[in-house]
Design an enzyme around this catalytic site. Sequence first.
Site, PDB file in Angstrom:
ATOM      1  N   TYR A  57       0.825  -1.210   0.000  1.00  0.00           N
ATOM      2  CA  TYR A  57       0.000   0.000   0.000  1.00  0.00           C
ATOM      3  C   TYR A  57       0.862   1.264   0.000  1.00  0.00           C
ATOM      4  O   TYR A  57       1.809   1.400   0.761  1.00  0.00           O
ATOM      5  CB  TYR A  57      -0.928   0.039   1.219  1.00  0.00           C
ATOM      6  CG  TYR A  57      -1.690   1.346   1.303  1.00  0.00           C
ATOM      7  CD1 TYR A  57      -2.669   1.652   0.362  1.00  0.00           C
ATOM      8  CD2 TYR A  57      -1.383   2.296   2.272  1.00  0.00           C
ATOM      9  CE1 TYR A  57      -3.342   2.864   0.399  1.00  0.00           C
ATOM     10  CE2 TYR A  57      -2.048   3.504   2.325  1.00  0.00           C
ATOM     11  CZ  TYR A  57      -3.036   3.790   1.381  1.00  0.00           C
ATOM     12  OH  TYR A  57      -3.689   4.983   1.416  1.00  0.00           O
ATOM     13  N   GLY A  64      -6.223   5.292  -0.545  1.00  0.00           N
ATOM     14  CA  GLY A  64      -7.570   5.400  -0.008  1.00  0.00           C
ATOM     15  C   GLY A  64      -8.479   4.332  -0.574  1.00  0.00           C
ATOM     16  O   GLY A  64      -8.158   3.134  -0.568  1.00  0.00           O
ATOM     17  N   HIS A  87      -4.548  16.271  -4.730  1.00  0.00           N
ATOM     18  CA  HIS A  87      -4.815  16.567  -3.323  1.00  0.00           C
ATOM     19  C   HIS A  87      -4.561  18.034  -2.975  1.00  0.00           C
ATOM     20  O   HIS A  87      -5.013  18.507  -1.933  1.00  0.00           O
ATOM     21  CB  HIS A  87      -3.970  15.660  -2.432  1.00  0.00           C
ATOM     22  CG  HIS A  87      -4.489  14.265  -2.333  1.00  0.00           C
ATOM     23  ND1 HIS A  87      -4.785  13.497  -3.437  1.00  0.00           N
ATOM     24  CD2 HIS A  87      -4.782  13.472  -1.259  1.00  0.00           C
ATOM     25  CE1 HIS A  87      -5.229  12.317  -3.064  1.00  0.00           C
ATOM     26  NE2 HIS A  87      -5.241  12.277  -1.738  1.00  0.00           N
TER      27      HIS A  87
END
Length: 516
Positions: A57, A64, A87
Amino acid sequence: MGDNGVVNVGPEPLSFEDVIRVARHGAPVQLTDDAIAAVAAARQRVDELAESPTPAYGISTGFGALATRHIDPALRAQLQRSLVRSHAAGNGPEVETEVVRALMLLRLHTLATGHTGIRPTTAKTLAALISSGITPIVHEYGSLGCSGDLAPLAHVALTLMGEGVVRDASGTVRPAAEALKQARIEPVELAAKEGLALINGTDGMLGMLILALDDLTRLVRTADVSAAMSVEALLGTDRVFAPELQALRPHPGLALSAANMTKVLRDSGVMASHRDPDDCTRVQDAYSLRCAPQVAGAARDTIAHAATVAGWELASAVDNPAVLDDGRVESNGNFHGAPVAYVLDFLAVVAADLASMSERRTDRFLDVARNHGLPAFLADDPGVDSGHMIAQYTQAAIVSELKRLAVPASVDSIPSSAMQEDHVSMGWSAARKLRRSVDGLTRVLAVEVLTAARALDLRAPLEPAPATAAVVRALRETVPAPGPDRFLAPEIESAVRLVADGGVVAAAESVTGPLA
């Protein structure tokens, strides 16, 4: 901190003073050798995972709710750029430079712990950005406080990439690429995991907490001084502040505030004028006078608790996933802002209550039924002059706003990211409103100091305590003595500056010595 004024950033916790020096006073920073070694060791493990066919990850997957997609190695540089660009979605008013600098420093410290997997060159570039005085423009809205302060931190990461907009060392708004080129800082091409490492933290809310603690520590001392001035000028008694009475309720802050007020009122001619029982017919003062140490003391203890939490956070490495000392890279929930959000909300309650009590003391000065012989509204010629009537209105309006700001943000979770982030802290919002609360408290205390000083002058020929007289003299350097009505707004602003820069406390301490 280094001998040359540079703040050293290593794996060990920063101090509150370190944060204040960088955020408010523009101190430069440098990574320690230990930090660079820790960062390099963690990066080696991330590189190993990036080359593995097994998805990891944040290294070889999306983020997310998109974490299930394994990203082809050829697309991973694009993945980092896309993460930061998407973001960096803040909106609204520009956030203050001191907040952004605190945020940058705290993120640099987490990188320096060696638990994020960032490359040494990227950490060094962030350090260079801080030291150059270049400040990425960050916006009011965008952070839910989980996963940390994503949008604000993404605007900083965007600057490291040479994109976005900044303020340079002179405060001029410029494209980031131009400012970096002038400062001879090479933009970073982000590698695997670095996008997450740069944006996944609670650094904005923690930075604002530390800045607020710096302000509130000064303001709670100011509240002790202003309350003492009001007790004196309203012919109250200082007997209720005796240490043996505070010992009956052993809260640490209570004892400190009562001791401060006793010091400030020492040798007061005004107090001496009504100590004889034949001259004093009142059995008890109003709560806003008599209970001032209980309220300010509780505020002190709440500030101390918030400082404890901030200290824990300064010792933390907030990122997801995190690189552990044994080389494992594990997902976690440490980015959740609840611990910081709670105390930010607690402090907004403190600010509102201190201000509320201050306003009540000011109001007593203006009412002939309660001010014990002073003119109505402290006016020079009541009826022709209005004195401080509307100064109290201003104070009351601020207090009303502070009560609204005391409503907690941390209970108002709202789900995001396709229900993956289904509980968020709203810590950034708690921090933003606390900054407004601190400003409001500063202004409310300033009006009390202004009003109490006027009342003490009107008590002449009675002599105030040496400490309160010193505060009045400091104020009189910019605000004239009582007289007919004048343009009052500039006088209030002068008092605000005297409170904000610590001048009120410094004046009192010139007589009393250090206040607690």
